[in-house]
Design a protein around this motif. Structure first.
Motif, PDB file in Angstrom:
ATOM      1  N   HIS A  96       0.813  -1.215   0.000  1.00 45.21           N
ATOM      2  CA  HIS A  96       0.000   0.000   0.000  1.00 45.21           C
ATOM      3  C   HIS A  96       0.850   1.269   0.000  1.00 45.21           C
ATOM      4  N   ASP A  97       0.436   2.213  -0.830  1.00 45.05           N
ATOM      5  CA  ASP A  97       1.167   3.470  -0.998  1.00 45.05           C
ATOM      6  C   ASP A  97       1.416   4.177   0.335  1.00 45.05           C
ATOM      7  N   GLU A  98       0.412   4.210   1.194  1.00 41.83           N
ATOM      8  CA  GLU A  98       0.542   4.936   2.462  1.00 41.83           C
ATOM      9  C   GLU A  98       1.651   4.333   3.330  1.00 41.83           C
ATOM     10  N   ASP A  99       1.684   3.011   3.444  1.00 49.19           N
ATOM     11  CA  ASP A  99       2.719   2.343   4.246  1.00 49.19           C
ATOM     12  C   ASP A  99       4.104   2.592   3.652  1.00 49.19           C
ATOM     13  N   LEU A 100       4.198   2.475   2.326  1.00 48.24           N
ATOM     14  CA  LEU A 100       5.481   2.688   1.648  1.00 48.24           C
ATOM     15  C   LEU A 100       5.918   4.148   1.763  1.00 48.24           C
ATOM     16  N   ARG A 101       4.970   5.079   1.645  1.00 41.98           N
ATOM     17  CA  ARG A 101       5.293   6.505   1.724  1.00 41.98           C
ATOM     18  C   ARG A 101       5.833   6.889   3.097  1.00 41.98           C
ATOM     19  N   VAL A 102       5.180   6.410   4.138  1.00 42.34           N
ATOM     20  CA  VAL A 102       5.624   6.754   5.494  1.00 42.34           C
ATOM     21  C   VAL A 102       7.061   6.291   5.716  1.00 42.34           C
ATOM     22  N   LEU A 103       7.365   5.060   5.317  1.00 39.26           N
ATOM     23  CA  LEU A 103       8.725   4.556   5.511  1.00 39.26           C
ATOM     24  C   LEU A 103       9.715   5.280   4.592  1.00 39.26           C
ATOM     25  N   ALA A 104       9.331   5.556   3.354  1.00 39.33           N
ATOM     26  CA  ALA A 104      10.229   6.258   2.428  1.00 39.33           C
ATOM     27  C   ALA A 104      10.565   7.648   2.961  1.00 39.33           C
ATOM     28  N   TYR A 105       9.588   8.345   3.509  1.00 38.94           N
ATOM     29  CA  TYR A 105       9.852   9.670   4.085  1.00 38.94           C
ATOM     30  C   TYR A 105      10.764   9.569   5.308  1.00 38.94           C
ATOM     31  N   ARG A 106      10.590   8.518   6.100  1.00 34.22           N
ATOM     32  CA  ARG A 106      11.499   8.319   7.246  1.00 34.22           C
ATOM     33  C   ARG A 106      12.919   8.074   6.769  1.00 34.22           C
ATOM     34  N   LEU A 107      13.060   7.305   5.703  1.00 35.54           N
ATOM     35  CA  LEU A 107      14.390   7.057   5.142  1.00 35.54           C
ATOM     36  C   LEU A 107      15.011   8.363   4.655  1.00 35.54           C
ATOM     37  N   MET A 108      14.218   9.190   3.994  1.00 41.16           N
ATOM     38  CA  MET A 108      14.715  10.471   3.501  1.00 41.16           C
ATOM     39  C   MET A 108      15.107  11.375   4.667  1.00 41.16           C
ATOM     40  N   ASP A 109      14.287  11.393   5.699  1.00 46.03           N
ATOM     41  CA  ASP A 109      14.611  12.203   6.881  1.00 46.03           C
ATOM     42  C   ASP A 109      15.903  11.730   7.544  1.00 46.03           C
ATOM     43  N   ALA A 110      16.157  10.424   7.512  1.00 42.23           N
ATOM     44  CA  ALA A 110      17.375   9.876   8.113  1.00 42.23           C
ATOM     45  C   ALA A 110      18.629  10.355   7.382  1.00 42.23           C
ATOM     46  N   ALA A 111      18.470  10.760   6.125  1.00 38.99           N
ATOM     47  CA  ALA A 111      19.625  11.246   5.362  1.00 38.99           C
ATOM     48  C   ALA A 111      20.124  12.571   5.916  1.00 38.99           C
ATOM     49  N   GLY A 112      19.256  13.333   6.563  1.00 39.11           N
ATOM     50  CA  GLY A 112      19.652  14.603   7.146  1.00 39.11           C
ATOM     51  C   GLY A 112      20.183  15.596   6.128  1.00 39.11           C
ATOM     52  N   LEU A 113      19.561  15.643   4.973  1.00 40.17           N
ATOM     53  CA  LEU A 113      20.020  16.549   3.918  1.00 40.17           C
ATOM     54  C   LEU A 113      19.886  18.000   4.346  1.00 40.17           C
ATOM     55  N   GLN A 114      20.923  18.759   4.090  1.00 41.27           N
ATOM     56  CA  GLN A 114      20.862  20.188   4.375  1.00 41.27           C
ATOM     57  C   GLN A 114      21.135  20.966   3.091  1.00 41.27           C
ATOM     58  N   ARG A 115      22.290  20.763   2.514  1.00 37.68           N
ATOM     59  CA  ARG A 115      22.639  21.479   1.288  1.00 37.68           C
ATOM     60  C   ARG A 115      23.177  20.521   0.229  1.00 37.68           C
ATOM     61  N   GLY A 116      22.804  19.259   0.302  1.00 35.47           N
ATOM     62  CA  GLY A 116      23.285  18.288  -0.675  1.00 35.47           C
ATOM     63  C   GLY A 116      22.611  18.472  -2.020  1.00 35.47           C
ATOM     64  N   ARG A 117      23.394  18.579  -3.066  1.00 40.38           N
ATOM     65  CA  ARG A 117      22.847  18.719  -4.421  1.00 40.38           C
ATOM     66  C   ARG A 117      22.590  17.325  -4.983  1.00 40.38           C
ATOM     67  N   LEU A 118      21.326  16.969  -5.072  1.00 41.72           N
ATOM     68  CA  LEU A 118      20.941  15.638  -5.543  1.00 41.72           C
ATOM     69  C   LEU A 118      20.848  15.591  -7.063  1.00 41.72           C
ATOM     70  N   THR A 119      21.276  14.463  -7.615  1.00 44.19           N
ATOM     71  CA  THR A 119      21.115  14.232  -9.047  1.00 44.19           C
ATOM     72  C   THR A 119      20.104  13.124  -9.325  1.00 44.19           C
ATOM     73  N   GLY A 120      19.784  12.312  -8.302  1.00 43.67           N
ATOM     74  CA  GLY A 120      18.826  11.240  -8.521  1.00 43.67           C
ATOM     75  C   GLY A 120      18.456  10.512  -7.251  1.00 43.67           C
ATOM     76  N   LEU A 121      17.362   9.756  -7.349  1.00 36.14           N
ATOM     77  CA  LEU A 121      16.840   8.938  -6.263  1.00 36.14           C
ATOM     78  C   LEU A 121      16.543   7.552  -6.790  1.00 36.14           C
ATOM     79  N   ALA A 122      16.660   6.560  -5.936  1.00 36.96           N
ATOM     80  CA  ALA A 122      16.213   5.206  -6.263  1.00 36.96           C
ATOM     81  C   ALA A 122      15.522   4.640  -5.035  1.00 36.96           C
ATOM     82  N   LEU A 123      14.384   4.005  -5.232  1.00 35.69           N
ATOM     83  CA  LEU A 123      13.638   3.371  -4.154  1.00 35.69           C
ATOM     84  C   LEU A 123      13.427   1.913  -4.544  1.00 35.69           C
ATOM     85  N   LYS A 124      13.829   1.025  -3.648  1.00 35.95           N
ATOM     86  CA  LYS A 124      13.785  -0.400  -3.959  1.00 35.95           C
ATOM     87  C   LYS A 124      13.032  -1.148  -2.869  1.00 35.95           C
ATOM     88  N   ALA A 125      12.057  -1.955  -3.273  1.00 37.10           N
ATOM     89  CA  ALA A 125      11.345  -2.839  -2.354  1.00 37.10           C
ATOM     90  C   ALA A 125      12.116  -4.148  -2.299  1.00 37.10           C
TER      91      ALA A 125
END
Length: 160
Positions: free
Chosen positions: A80-109
């Motif tokens: 379910h999208d909601e379950d996956l979204r909550v965990l994906a956002y937690r993973l992103m928050d764990a990165a602690g990005l402040q000024r990182g210039r991103l070129t891409g993302l990958a999400l893998k189940a």
């Protein structure tokens, strides 16, 4: 006649979605929008395969070629999208990005199981049940009209 037994092909053990930004991005809203789009795509792939994910892996690619990766398990296997979204956002928050210039993302189940083997908890949460019903309708609309026909409003934030 072929005397060999027919053996069904095993489903893949993982599913992945990726996006690349046209320019290096620092905008957190753009990154969240891209991540939400990946979540929706991944959820749809899992539901089409009748598989559920037990874990998600997020990979961030930075300008200069560096990357960062983390993985976490879901509380229960889900498609379910909601379950996956909550965990994906937690993973992103764990990165602690402040000024990182991103070129891409990958999400893998990862650690996928047959959806038939996942026990469904009876829910009294009417909002969750409504989201699950809307998710099923959204999947049918995407199957008929294409992947960009419907999705979360936040994924369309640049459309005017």
């Amino acid at each position: 006649m072929d005397p060999r037994a027919v053996v069904p092909r095993a489903l893949p053990a993982s599913a992945a979605t990726r996006c690349t930004f046209p320019r290096h991005t620092l905008d957190g809203a753009d990154v969240r929008t891209a991540l939400l789009t990946l979540v929706v795509q991944l959820g749809q792939v899992l539901r089409q395969r009748d598989q559920a994910a037990r874990a998600l892996r997020l990979t961030l690619r930075f300008a200069g070629g560096a990357s960062w990766e983390t993985v976490r398990r879901l509380a229960a296997p889900s498609t379910h999208d909601e379950d996956l979204r909550v965990l994906a956002y937690r993973l992103m928050d764990a990165a602690g990005l402040q000024r990182g210039r991103l070129t891409g993302l990958a999400l893998k189940a990862e650690d996928l199981v047959d959806a038939d083997q996942v026990a469904e908890q009876i829910s009294l949460d009417e909002a969750r049940e409504a989201r699950l019903a809307a998710e099923a309708v959204s999947d049918r609309i995407r199957a008929k009209y294409g992947p960009g026909a419907i999705g979360p409003a936040a994924a369309f934030r640049h459309v005017s």
